[in-house]
Design an enzyme around this catalytic site. Structure first.
Site, PDB file in Angstrom:
ATOM      1  N   GLY A   1      40.254  35.802  49.536  1.00 52.05           N
ATOM      2  CA  GLY A   1      41.144  36.023  48.409  1.00 52.05           C
ATOM      3  C   GLY A   1      41.004  36.959  47.317  1.00 52.05           C
ATOM      4  O   GLY A   1      39.779  37.194  47.053  1.00 52.05           O
TER       5      GLY A   1
ATOM      6  N   GLY B   1      42.208  38.138  43.515  1.00 45.35           N
ATOM      7  CA  GLY B   1      43.234  37.766  42.137  1.00 45.35           C
ATOM      8  C   GLY B   1      43.132  38.972  41.119  1.00 45.35           C
ATOM      9  O   GLY B   1      42.509  39.998  41.469  1.00 45.35           O
TER      10      GLY B   1
ATOM     11  N   VAL C   1      37.708  35.543  45.437  1.00 47.72           N
ATOM     12  CA  VAL C   1      37.427  34.408  46.144  1.00 47.72           C
ATOM     13  C   VAL C   1      36.687  34.754  47.558  1.00 47.72           C
ATOM     14  O   VAL C   1      37.054  35.197  48.471  1.00 47.72           O
ATOM     15  CB  VAL C   1      38.721  33.472  46.500  1.00 47.72           C
ATOM     16  CG1 VAL C   1      38.236  32.228  47.280  1.00 47.72           C
ATOM     17  CG2 VAL C   1      39.523  33.267  45.257  1.00 47.72           C
TER      18      VAL C   1
ATOM     19  N   LYS D   1      35.407  31.151  43.759  1.00 50.08           N
ATOM     20  CA  LYS D   1      36.147  32.006  43.080  1.00 50.08           C
ATOM     21  C   LYS D   1      35.257  32.838  41.927  1.00 50.08           C
ATOM     22  O   LYS D   1      34.746  31.943  40.998  1.00 50.08           O
ATOM     23  CB  LYS D   1      37.409  31.698  42.068  1.00 50.08           C
ATOM     24  CG  LYS D   1      38.079  32.356  41.458  1.00 50.08           C
ATOM     25  CD  LYS D   1      39.495  31.612  40.878  1.00 50.08           C
ATOM     26  CE  LYS D   1      40.330  32.660  39.806  1.00 50.08           C
ATOM     27  NZ  LYS D   1      41.317  31.700  39.148  1.00 50.08           N
TER      28      LYS D   1
ATOM     29  N   ASP E   1      52.521  29.924  36.417  1.00 51.62           N
ATOM     30  CA  ASP E   1      52.369  31.094  37.644  1.00 51.62           C
ATOM     31  C   ASP E   1      52.495  30.450  38.933  1.00 51.62           C
ATOM     32  O   ASP E   1      51.935  30.786  39.826  1.00 51.62           O
ATOM     33  CB  ASP E   1      51.217  31.622  37.511  1.00 51.62           C
ATOM     34  CG  ASP E   1      50.902  32.934  38.212  1.00 51.62           C
ATOM     35  OD1 ASP E   1      52.006  33.481  38.525  1.00 51.62           O
ATOM     36  OD2 ASP E   1      49.954  33.406  38.495  1.00 51.62           O
TER      37      ASP E   1
END
Length: 248
Positions: free
Chosen positions: A5, A7, A12, A27, A121
């Site tokens: 992942g 961001g 991540v 993360k 969010d």
């Protein structure tokens, strides 16, 4: 470690406990990428919030570690990927399947709101699906605490899912903006598209602020009515989370 992942401020990675062999997601937020006081405050707030939240439909954070260069969130690994990809793969979900996911989101957000926490969010990219087809909410980077007698003014999150009062720089309490985002997600699940979508930002803002969107005729009357009540511009008339739970 494999990257699973990405961001705004963090990456991540998939990792594994050396003793138990349990898979975890880590993360990693590099401190060098957090340069402004507002960003530092948000990071500290996220650390505080994730350590307070314990709910079956919120990704569990086992620990938060820190060194001189980075902050590490050691989290539950959710193997099924994002709800966003699931919707794209299936094109749209049946009302029955969407209802199951939606009830889980409501349960998690009701828990948050009862503990005076808002997400700000909510979007399919921040909703993971586990191996049991259960939704898990992630990323409280824009989360905050709220008070019924105080107002917030910060705009945050994706404009496609943001409530009109946030886009219009108007004050808000908090839970009502999560309700709007949940309405957009519900629409996306059952139609396979977003209610407000255009590449031209001024036009997007105009449509959101006036709640200008198309309601497909294939949706059941009850579902269409619920979406309309969630995507209501006037916050005083917008349905509350407690009312949605009673009506579901």
């Amino acid at each position: 470690m494999q990257t699973i992942g990405q961001g705004t401020f963090g990456t991540v990675k998939l990792s594994q406990h050396v003793v138990t062999r349990q898979k975890v997601a880590i993360k990693i937020i590099e401190k060098a990428s957090v340069t402004e006081d507002k960003q530092r405050n948000s990071l500290q707030r996220e650390i505080r919030l994730v350590q307070l939240l314990h709910h079956r439909h919120i990704v569990k954070v086992y620990d938060v570690l820190e060194d001189a260069t980075a902050v590490f969130f050691i989290m539950e690994y959710v193997s099924g990927g994002e709800l966003f990809d699931y919707i794209v793969q299936k094109r749209s979900l049946s009302e029955w399947e969407a209802r199951i996911f939606f009830r889980q989101m409501l349960s998690a957000m009701d828990y948050c709101h009862k503990n005076s926490i808002i997400h700000r969010d909510l979007k399919p990219e921040n909703l993971l699906i586990d191996s049991n087809k259960c939704v898990k909410i992630i990323d409280f980077g824009f989360g905050n605490t709220f008070h019924r007698d105080k107002f917030l003014t910060t705009f945050c999150g994706s404009p496609f899912y943001a409530a009109p009062e946030m886009l219009g720089a108007k004050s808000y309490v908090g839970p009502e903006v999560d309700v709007w985002s949940l309405g957009v997600i519900l629409y996306a699940m059952v139609t396979g598209s977003l209610p407000f979508h255009t590449e031209v930002l001024p036009e997007l803002l105009k449509r959101i602020k006036s709640a200008e969107y198309h309601m497909p005729s294939k949706l059941s009357p009850n579902l269409a009515d619920l979406i309309r009540r969630m995507l209501t511009v006037d916050t005083k008339k917008r349905i509350k989370l407690s009312e949605i739970i009673k009506s579901k």
